[in-house]
Write an enzyme that holds these catalytic residues in place. Structure first.
Site, PDB file in Angstrom:
ATOM      1  N   GLY A 203       3.590   3.907  -9.357  1.00  0.00           N
ATOM      2  CA  GLY A 203       2.277   4.437  -9.001  1.00  0.00           C
ATOM      3  C   GLY A 203       2.433   5.629  -8.075  1.00  0.00           C
ATOM      4  O   GLY A 203       1.936   6.707  -8.330  1.00  0.00           O
ATOM      5  N   PHE A 204       3.152   5.402  -6.966  1.00  0.00           N
ATOM      6  CA  PHE A 204       3.452   6.462  -5.996  1.00  0.00           C
ATOM      7  C   PHE A 204       2.176   7.123  -5.489  1.00  0.00           C
ATOM      8  O   PHE A 204       2.170   8.312  -5.172  1.00  0.00           O
ATOM      9  CB  PHE A 204       4.403   7.496  -6.603  1.00  0.00           C
ATOM     10  CG  PHE A 204       5.619   6.884  -7.234  1.00  0.00           C
ATOM     11  CD1 PHE A 204       6.543   6.201  -6.464  1.00  0.00           C
ATOM     12  CD2 PHE A 204       5.834   6.961  -8.598  1.00  0.00           C
ATOM     13  CE1 PHE A 204       7.662   5.612  -7.034  1.00  0.00           C
ATOM     14  CE2 PHE A 204       6.941   6.370  -9.184  1.00  0.00           C
ATOM     15  CZ  PHE A 204       7.861   5.700  -8.398  1.00  0.00           C
TER      16      PHE A 204
ATOM     17  N   GLY B  52       2.288  -3.201   1.494  1.00  0.00           N
ATOM     18  CA  GLY B  52       2.137  -4.374   0.632  1.00  0.00           C
ATOM     19  C   GLY B  52       2.970  -5.556   1.082  1.00  0.00           C
ATOM     20  O   GLY B  52       2.470  -6.669   1.240  1.00  0.00           O
ATOM     21  N   ALA B  53       4.255  -5.330   1.301  1.00  0.00           N
ATOM     22  CA  ALA B  53       5.172  -6.437   1.613  1.00  0.00           C
ATOM     23  C   ALA B  53       4.808  -7.097   2.932  1.00  0.00           C
ATOM     24  O   ALA B  53       4.715  -8.320   3.024  1.00  0.00           O
ATOM     25  CB  ALA B  53       6.610  -5.931   1.648  1.00  0.00           C
TER      26      ALA B  53
ATOM     27  N   ASN C  45      14.448  -8.500   1.388  1.00  0.00           N
ATOM     28  CA  ASN C  45      15.352  -8.639   0.243  1.00  0.00           C
ATOM     29  C   ASN C  45      16.238  -7.394   0.242  1.00  0.00           C
ATOM     30  O   ASN C  45      15.762  -6.277   0.038  1.00  0.00           O
ATOM     31  CB  ASN C  45      14.542  -8.751  -1.060  1.00  0.00           C
ATOM     32  CG  ASN C  45      15.428  -8.842  -2.296  1.00  0.00           C
ATOM     33  OD1 ASN C  45      16.447  -8.155  -2.415  1.00  0.00           O
ATOM     34  ND2 ASN C  45      15.042  -9.679  -3.245  1.00  0.00           N
TER      35      ASN C  45
ATOM     36  N   LYS D 217      18.346  -6.230  -1.740  1.00  0.00           N
ATOM     37  CA  LYS D 217      18.480  -5.459  -2.984  1.00  0.00           C
ATOM     38  C   LYS D 217      17.251  -4.602  -3.241  1.00  0.00           C
ATOM     39  O   LYS D 217      17.360  -3.402  -3.496  1.00  0.00           O
ATOM     40  CB  LYS D 217      18.714  -6.409  -4.174  1.00  0.00           C
ATOM     41  CG  LYS D 217      18.881  -5.667  -5.490  1.00  0.00           C
ATOM     42  CD  LYS D 217      19.094  -6.626  -6.665  1.00  0.00           C
ATOM     43  CE  LYS D 217      20.504  -7.194  -6.645  1.00  0.00           C
ATOM     44  NZ  LYS D 217      20.756  -8.061  -7.826  1.00  0.00           N
TER      45      LYS D 217
ATOM     46  N   GLN E 136      14.374   0.714  -2.789  1.00  0.00           N
ATOM     47  CA  GLN E 136      13.323   1.602  -2.285  1.00  0.00           C
ATOM     48  C   GLN E 136      13.932   2.815  -1.594  1.00  0.00           C
ATOM     49  O   GLN E 136      13.469   3.938  -1.753  1.00  0.00           O
ATOM     50  CB  GLN E 136      12.417   0.852  -1.305  1.00  0.00           C
ATOM     51  CG  GLN E 136      11.543  -0.193  -1.962  1.00  0.00           C
ATOM     52  CD  GLN E 136      10.604   0.430  -2.978  1.00  0.00           C
ATOM     53  OE1 GLN E 136       9.793   1.281  -2.644  1.00  0.00           O
ATOM     54  NE2 GLN E 136      10.728   0.036  -4.223  1.00  0.00           N
TER      55      GLN E 136
ATOM     56  N   VAL F 182       8.884  -0.126   4.087  1.00  0.00           N
ATOM     57  CA  VAL F 182      10.096   0.599   3.692  1.00  0.00           C
ATOM     58  C   VAL F 182       9.877   1.463   2.441  1.00  0.00           C
ATOM     59  O   VAL F 182      10.638   2.386   2.175  1.00  0.00           O
ATOM     60  CB  VAL F 182      11.284  -0.370   3.480  1.00  0.00           C
ATOM     61  CG1 VAL F 182      10.997  -1.357   2.355  1.00  0.00           C
ATOM     62  CG2 VAL F 182      12.577   0.382   3.225  1.00  0.00           C
TER      63      VAL F 182
ATOM     64  N   GLU G  72       8.199   3.960   1.538  1.00  0.00           N
ATOM     65  CA  GLU G  72       8.096   5.415   1.599  1.00  0.00           C
ATOM     66  C   GLU G  72       9.099   6.047   2.552  1.00  0.00           C
ATOM     67  O   GLU G  72       9.276   7.270   2.567  1.00  0.00           O
ATOM     68  CB  GLU G  72       6.678   5.800   2.028  1.00  0.00           C
ATOM     69  CG  GLU G  72       5.618   5.418   1.003  1.00  0.00           C
ATOM     70  CD  GLU G  72       4.228   5.349   1.585  1.00  0.00           C
ATOM     71  OE1 GLU G  72       4.064   4.731   2.658  1.00  0.00           O
ATOM     72  OE2 GLU G  72       3.299   5.922   0.989  1.00  0.00           O
TER      73      GLU G  72
HETATM   74 MO1  MOS Z   1       1.145   5.316  -1.521  1.00  0.00          MO
HETATM   75  S1  MOS Z   1       1.056   7.350  -1.695  1.00  0.00           S
HETATM   76  O1  MOS Z   1      -0.019   4.950  -0.375  1.00  0.00           O
HETATM   77  O2  MOS Z   1       1.073   4.672  -3.028  1.00  0.00           O
END
Ligand code: MOS
Length: 739
Positions: free
Chosen positions: A246-247, A516-517, A623, A625, A630, A695, A697
């Site tokens: 997605g980025f 998210g994590a 994790n 790996k 990332q 992590v 980004e």
């Molecule tokens: Mo990120 S640019 O907040 O998917």
């Protein structure tokens, strides 16, 4: 159990558990499905009776759609309808609310804006009809087409005024400085370039919409879609179990979701809309170009007394988003005289929005290149310059930092890379037709937590089920959420199943901003710890003496199998987390350092990255790996941002000239050398109950600057314009025969 996160969690709970899953480099549980092609992505669902939609994109940069000649395709095979309404056309990629549906004249704001959806029985029929559809436009003069900061015709407005800083007297500090740098860097527009093109399949059952799509934050996306369609959120369900990257480009719903939903409602059949690669490039948002004026004032020892970072970004005239270029400059280095500001130029190009590490990705690479310029003026090693400028407290607000591994990353990275072998003088190392140079940069990315919920179920058989609408955009959510629950409850990973990406499940944080994590992971931890409490009371011991491992519980001289403690009815808990006081009381970020070795061709100026090391500290590693992946991915992006990635808009009519992966050059295998990633051991109790930080980004925040600095060290050419293509280097190269 946690609710608002108001107090740093210092009990190191996950260091006391026994299952051994946390931090382990476990495989992704969905990995086999993905590599065998059986994981079903948005465009791959098979629904009986489903028909296909294809977009028509505007071939002008400004104007109106005067009329759509529906009769022009009426006789074509399979055609079912043409849809063109404001809710669909207005939907900006980052998810601003759509305007009320209204048939009629449509405004075109940029070249490539979707203006109509043609639906037909098959994909080929839809594309053929979309190509044949006659549309009459009334073109007008666009606002500025080019990102030309010097052009007086460009309307420029202040942006991000909440984060602007004007402290002390930077102009005076620059005059008083023993050493100073006053430079302007430029970066070009970037594409998110996710592998999976945007796709949506809409299906209505009475007034209930089910949308299978590819989105990052489906809890939020449900609200956007409901708003666009003018229906209740309760009537919308989004499924996005697998997302092919997605980025940022899938943070908000995009045209295809609204268009598919409208067409499916009208036709009373499921409708699928898949964007072509070119349509993704033209119509889905991009990262802004930037011009960055950087000023650094320092004393004789290289201690910063002042720092200025003033950036110009761009977007469509009516879009508010501005790349937060100065985000890390705000807290990274000392200097009491500070000026940080972001402006936005109004230009007619594909809307600008969040692309991986909005702000730091381009802001850090310019800042870190300017820091290299300062190191040279001071005559100081670039690593030492950074170490000297790490502030005690936030240089403006005075808040303390939460755990911060910047110094360790600089030192550990330098040691592992062999930084001491770098020669400070440019052109000091040559191998045949190549000058070899080394450069480094700091990494920093703000840490954020978002509200999240997750449900954990311990079954009578002693299995675990983790459920949330959290997405996995390739980041490892399936793996780490299972690890957190399995670790907390002593269940082996092959007895843990994780269900994600369905908005009917408890609302997680979604995937964005590297949150998210830690956010959804904290909700999983919360639910799991609540179940742990129940197990302790059923076993008859205190929670803090309970040891859970491999399906067995022990504590207070008692032991039992976990399945026996559960009994006949599953134990179910929903965990919640929300950002609280810790977010305000501490300056939170993930940190790191990049080291790069490049070879610059003495004749052509072509640059090859020969090796690169990144050392990163982002709290507890969940994790090893997936976290490492990332960081690797981020470093690959650094190479692209440094050397090849640039959206090329035609100055005459505003069209994007390189709308595909053949012409928009992301690094390929031949461009990427051995990358070395060092994960530093860290706990950050202020950041989350997991003591982990973001992590996803971090790996892209500054590394292009390290490559810029390595190019300078190799050949003595300081390139202040990214990407540093060979045409920007060759004319300044020293004489290959004399050097
Ligand atoms: Mo990120 S640019 O907040 O998917």
């Amino acid at each position: 159990m946690f609710g608002m996160y108001n107090k740093p969690d210092t009990d190191n709970f996950l260091d006391t558990t026994a299952q051994g899953l946390i931090g382990a480099p476990l495989d992704r549980p969905e990995g086999k499905l993905k590599v065998t092609g059986t994981a079903c992505y948005a465009a791959e669902y098979v629904l009986p009776d489903c028909v296909e939609g294809a977009f028509v994109l505007a071939p002008i940069s400004a104007g109106t759609v005067k009329w759509i000649d529906r009769a022009s395709i009426a006789g074509m095979p399979g055609v079912l309808g043409v849809f063109a309404d404001d809710a669909m056309l207005r939907r900006a990629a980052q998810g601003t609310a759509g305007k009320a549906p209204a048939q009629g004249v449509q405004t075109v704001d940029y070249f490539g804006q979707p203006v109509a959806l043609v639906v037909a029985e098959t994909f080929e029929q839809a594309v053929a009809a979309a190509n044949a559809l006659q549309i009459e436009y009334a073109a007008t003069d666009p606002v500025q087409l080019d990102f030309d900061p010097e052009a007086e015709t460009t309307p420029v407005v202040d942006a991000r005024e909440d984060s602007a800083v004007d402290q002390g007297d930077l102009d005076q500090a620059m005059r008083d400085a023993i050493h100073s740098v006053d430079v302007t860097y430029r970066t070009e527009a970037h594409a998110a370039a996710a592998m999976e093109p945007h796709a949506a399949m809409a299906e209505w059952n009475d007034d209930h919409l089910t949308l299978r799509g590819s989105y990052q934050m489906i809890g939020h996306n449900v609200a956007e879609l409901a708003d666009s369609l003018g229906i209740s959120e309760k009537n919308v369900r989004i499924l996005a179990p697998y997302v092919g990257g997605g980025f940022g480009s899938k943070l908000g719903i995009s045209y295809e979701a609204v268009a598919a939903a409208i067409a499916a409602r009208e036709l009373a059949r499921p409708v699928r809309v898949v964007l072509s690669r070119q349509q993704v490039f033209r119509a889905v948002m991009r990262r802004s170009e930037t011009r960055q004026h950087i000023r650094l004032a320092a004393d004789a020892e290289g201690r910063l007394t002042g720092i200025g970072h003033e950036a110009l970004t761009s977007n469509l005239p009516d879009e508010d988003f501005a790349e937060p270029v100065t985000q890390a400059t705000d807290f990274l280095y000392r200097g009491e005289h500070r000026r940080l500001a972001v402006k936005r130029a109004k230009i007619a190009r594909t809307p600008a929005g969040s692309v991986r590490a909005p702000g730091e990705a381009v802001g850090m690479q310019a800042l870190e290149a300017a820091m290299d310029e300062l190191a040279e003026r001071v005559g100081l090693d670039p690593v030492e310059l950074r170490l000297r400028n790490i502030p005690e407290r936030h240089p403006s607000s005075g808040t303390p930092y939460s755990s911060r591994m910047l110094a360790q990353a600089l030192e550990e990275g330098a040691r592992s890379f062999g930084w001491d072998r770098r020669k400070p003088q440019p052109c000091a190392r040559r191998e045949g037709d190549w000058w070899i140079g080394m450069g480094m940069a700091s990494a920093a990315r703000v840490n954020m937590m978002m509200p999240a919920k997750a449900r954990v179920t311990l079954t009578p058989q002693g299995g675990l089920v983790v459920e949330s609408d959290q997405t996995d955009i390739g980041t490892g959510s399936y793996a780490i959420l299972g690890q957190i629950a399995g670790e907390t409850l002593g269940i082996p990973i092959d007895h843990v199943s994780v269900r994600l990406g369905d908005s009917a499940l408890p609302t997680g944080a979604g995937s964005g901003g590297s949150f998210g994590a830690i956010s959804t992971g904290s909700a999983v931890l919360s639910a799991s710890r609540a179940i742990r409490k129940t197990l302790a009371s059923r076993l008859g011991c205190r929670t803090d003496e309970l040891v859970l491992r491999d399906g067995h519980a022990a504590g207070g001289n008692r032991s039992a199998s976990i399945a026996d403690l559960v009994g006949e009815e599953a134990l179910v808990e929903t965990g919640r987390i929300k950002p609280g006081k810790t977010a305000m009381q501490y300056t939170q970020a993930s940190y790191g350092a990049f080291f790069a070795e490049v070879a610059v061709n003495v004749w052509t100026g072509e640059t090859r990255v020969r090796r690169m090391t990144g050392a990163f500290g982002f709290g507890r590693v969940l994790n090893a790996k997936t976290a490492r992946s990332q960081c690797l991915g981020g470093m690959v992006w650094c190479i692209g941002s440094a050397l090849t990635e640039e959206l090329a808009f035609d100055r005459r009519d505003g069209h994007l000239a390189n709308p595909d992966l053949a012409e928009y050059h992301v690094p390929v295998h031949r461009d990427v050398p051995d990358l070395d990633v060092i994960l530093l051991e860290e706990r950050d109790p202020a950041a989350s109950p997991l003591q982990a930080k973001g992590v996803g980004e971090l790996g892209i925040c500054g590394g292009a600057g390290a490559i810029c600095n390595a190019i300078y060290n190799a050949c003595g050419v300081r390139v202040r314009s990214f990407p540093m293509t060979l045409d920007k280097i060759i004319e300044h190269l020293p004489d290959p025969l004399a050097n």
